[in-house]
Design a protein around this motif. Sequence first.
Motif, PDB file in Angstrom:
ATOM      1  N   UNK A  77       0.837  -1.194   0.000  1.00 31.09           N
ATOM      2  CA  UNK A  77       0.000   0.000   0.000  1.00 31.09           C
ATOM      3  C   UNK A  77       0.876   1.250   0.000  1.00 31.09           C
ATOM      4  N   UNK A  78       0.562   2.214  -0.858  1.00 31.08           N
ATOM      5  CA  UNK A  78       1.358   3.446  -0.926  1.00 31.08           C
ATOM      6  C   UNK A  78       1.339   4.217   0.387  1.00 31.08           C
ATOM      7  N   UNK A  79       0.220   4.188   1.106  1.00 29.29           N
ATOM      8  CA  UNK A  79       0.159   4.946   2.353  1.00 29.29           C
ATOM      9  C   UNK A  79       1.085   4.354   3.404  1.00 29.29           C
ATOM     10  N   UNK A  80       1.212   3.020   3.454  1.00 32.94           N
ATOM     11  CA  UNK A  80       2.121   2.389   4.402  1.00 32.94           C
ATOM     12  C   UNK A  80       3.568   2.725   4.065  1.00 32.94           C
ATOM     13  N   UNK A  81       3.890   2.683   2.780  1.00 37.62           N
ATOM     14  CA  UNK A  81       5.245   3.038   2.368  1.00 37.62           C
ATOM     15  C   UNK A  81       5.536   4.497   2.680  1.00 37.62           C
ATOM     16  N   UNK A  82       4.557   5.360   2.452  1.00 36.08           N
ATOM     17  CA  UNK A  82       4.745   6.787   2.732  1.00 36.08           C
ATOM     18  C   UNK A  82       4.948   7.011   4.219  1.00 36.08           C
ATOM     19  N   UNK A  83       4.186   6.319   5.052  1.00 37.72           N
ATOM     20  CA  UNK A  83       4.334   6.460   6.503  1.00 37.72           C
ATOM     21  C   UNK A  83       5.709   5.994   6.953  1.00 37.72           C
ATOM     22  N   UNK A  84       6.194   4.888   6.377  1.00 39.77           N
ATOM     23  CA  UNK A  84       7.530   4.408   6.712  1.00 39.77           C
ATOM     24  C   UNK A  84       8.586   5.425   6.304  1.00 39.77           C
ATOM     25  N   UNK A  85       8.432   5.975   5.110  1.00 34.82           N
ATOM     26  CA  UNK A  85       9.399   6.964   4.634  1.00 34.82           C
ATOM     27  C   UNK A  85       9.404   8.206   5.520  1.00 34.82           C
ATOM     28  N   UNK A  86       8.217   8.643   5.936  1.00 36.08           N
ATOM     29  CA  UNK A  86       8.121   9.818   6.816  1.00 36.08           C
ATOM     30  C   UNK A  86       8.780   9.532   8.153  1.00 36.08           C
ATOM     31  N   UNK A  87       8.522   8.337   8.718  1.00 31.62           N
ATOM     32  CA  UNK A  87       9.126   7.964   9.995  1.00 31.62           C
ATOM     33  C   UNK A  87      10.642   7.936   9.894  1.00 31.62           C
ATOM     34  N   UNK A  88      11.157   7.337   8.842  1.00 31.52           N
ATOM     35  CA  UNK A  88      12.605   7.268   8.660  1.00 31.52           C
ATOM     36  C   UNK A  88      13.196   8.666   8.477  1.00 31.52           C
ATOM     37  N   UNK A  89      12.529   9.512   7.716  1.00 33.72           N
ATOM     38  CA  UNK A  89      13.032  10.871   7.502  1.00 33.72           C
ATOM     39  C   UNK A  89      13.036  11.657   8.812  1.00 33.72           C
ATOM     40  N   UNK A  90      11.990  11.509   9.609  1.00 36.41           N
ATOM     41  CA  UNK A  90      11.935  12.202  10.895  1.00 36.41           C
ATOM     42  C   UNK A  90      13.049  11.737  11.825  1.00 36.41           C
ATOM     43  N   UNK A  91      13.292  10.437  11.837  1.00 40.53           N
ATOM     44  CA  UNK A  91      14.348   9.904  12.697  1.00 40.53           C
ATOM     45  C   UNK A  91      15.715  10.382  12.229  1.00 40.53           C
ATOM     46  N   UNK A  92      15.921  10.427  10.918  1.00 37.33           N
ATOM     47  CA  UNK A  92      17.191  10.918  10.392  1.00 37.33           C
ATOM     48  C   UNK A  92      17.381  12.403  10.709  1.00 37.33           C
ATOM     49  N   UNK A  93      16.311  13.169  10.678  1.00 40.63           N
ATOM     50  CA  UNK A  93      16.378  14.582  11.045  1.00 40.63           C
ATOM     51  C   UNK A  93      16.761  14.735  12.510  1.00 40.63           C
ATOM     52  N   UNK A  94      16.183  13.890  13.365  1.00 38.37           N
ATOM     53  CA  UNK A  94      16.519  13.914  14.786  1.00 38.37           C
ATOM     54  C   UNK A  94      17.999  13.642  15.002  1.00 38.37           C
ATOM     55  N   UNK A  95      18.524  12.648  14.300  1.00 36.07           N
ATOM     56  CA  UNK A  95      19.943  12.316  14.425  1.00 36.07           C
ATOM     57  C   UNK A  95      20.798  13.484  13.942  1.00 36.07           C
ATOM     58  N   UNK A  96      20.427  14.081  12.834  1.00 36.42           N
ATOM     59  CA  UNK A  96      21.198  15.213  12.299  1.00 36.42           C
ATOM     60  C   UNK A  96      21.171  16.398  13.260  1.00 36.42           C
ATOM     61  N   UNK A  97      20.012  16.692  13.832  1.00 40.57           N
ATOM     62  CA  UNK A  97      19.913  17.790  14.788  1.00 40.57           C
ATOM     63  C   UNK A  97      20.752  17.528  16.032  1.00 40.57           C
ATOM     64  N   UNK A  98      20.778  16.284  16.465  1.00 37.83           N
ATOM     65  CA  UNK A  98      21.589  15.937  17.635  1.00 37.83           C
ATOM     66  C   UNK A  98      23.071  16.078  17.312  1.00 37.83           C
ATOM     67  N   UNK A  99      23.455  15.729  16.094  1.00 37.91           N
ATOM     68  CA  UNK A  99      24.847  15.908  15.685  1.00 37.91           C
ATOM     69  C   UNK A  99      25.230  17.390  15.708  1.00 37.91           C
ATOM     70  N   UNK A 100      24.317  18.251  15.254  1.00 35.65           N
ATOM     71  CA  UNK A 100      24.577  19.690  15.286  1.00 35.65           C
ATOM     72  C   UNK A 100      24.734  20.171  16.722  1.00 35.65           C
ATOM     73  N   UNK A 101      23.878  19.677  17.615  1.00 34.80           N
ATOM     74  CA  UNK A 101      23.971  20.030  19.029  1.00 34.80           C
ATOM     75  C   UNK A 101      25.304  19.591  19.599  1.00 34.80           C
ATOM     76  N   UNK A 102      25.737  18.413  19.224  1.00 30.44           N
ATOM     77  CA  UNK A 102      27.027  17.906  19.673  1.00 30.44           C
ATOM     78  C   UNK A 102      28.161  18.806  19.190  1.00 30.44           C
ATOM     79  N   UNK A 103      28.087  19.252  17.956  1.00 29.50           N
ATOM     80  CA  UNK A 103      29.123  20.140  17.420  1.00 29.50           C
ATOM     81  C   UNK A 103      29.132  21.486  18.147  1.00 29.50           C
ATOM     82  N   UNK A 104      27.944  21.986  18.494  1.00 35.20           N
ATOM     83  CA  UNK A 104      27.867  23.267  19.190  1.00 35.20           C
ATOM     84  C   UNK A 104      28.386  23.182  20.618  1.00 35.20           C
TER      85      UNK A 104
END
Length: 104
Positions: free
Chosen positions: A3-30
Amino acid sequence: MARPTAEKAQDILMADFQTLVADTEKLLAHTASLAGDQADVLRDQINESLQRARETLALAEETLRERGKEAVVATEEYVQNNPWQSVGIAAGVGFLLGLLATRR
């Protein structure tokens, strides 16, 4: 196909988690400008947590994709092996959805 909606939800979840990791990396650098042993310990702990999060994310993504592929293959095999049953099930589900839709 899954189902496209399930795939879209998975993609959104993965993107959100990757954003969280990237933001934490920025915090670590600061926090690099902070001085002291406690700041060093904190940075090391954050760095270790980020590494574990990356590994977990990669494993979860791979597992989700494998399960999705397996489900698609199993569904396609079932439909090909039992075409009339599949048609009957689809008609039954459509009938039930039609009943529910007319009640509202």
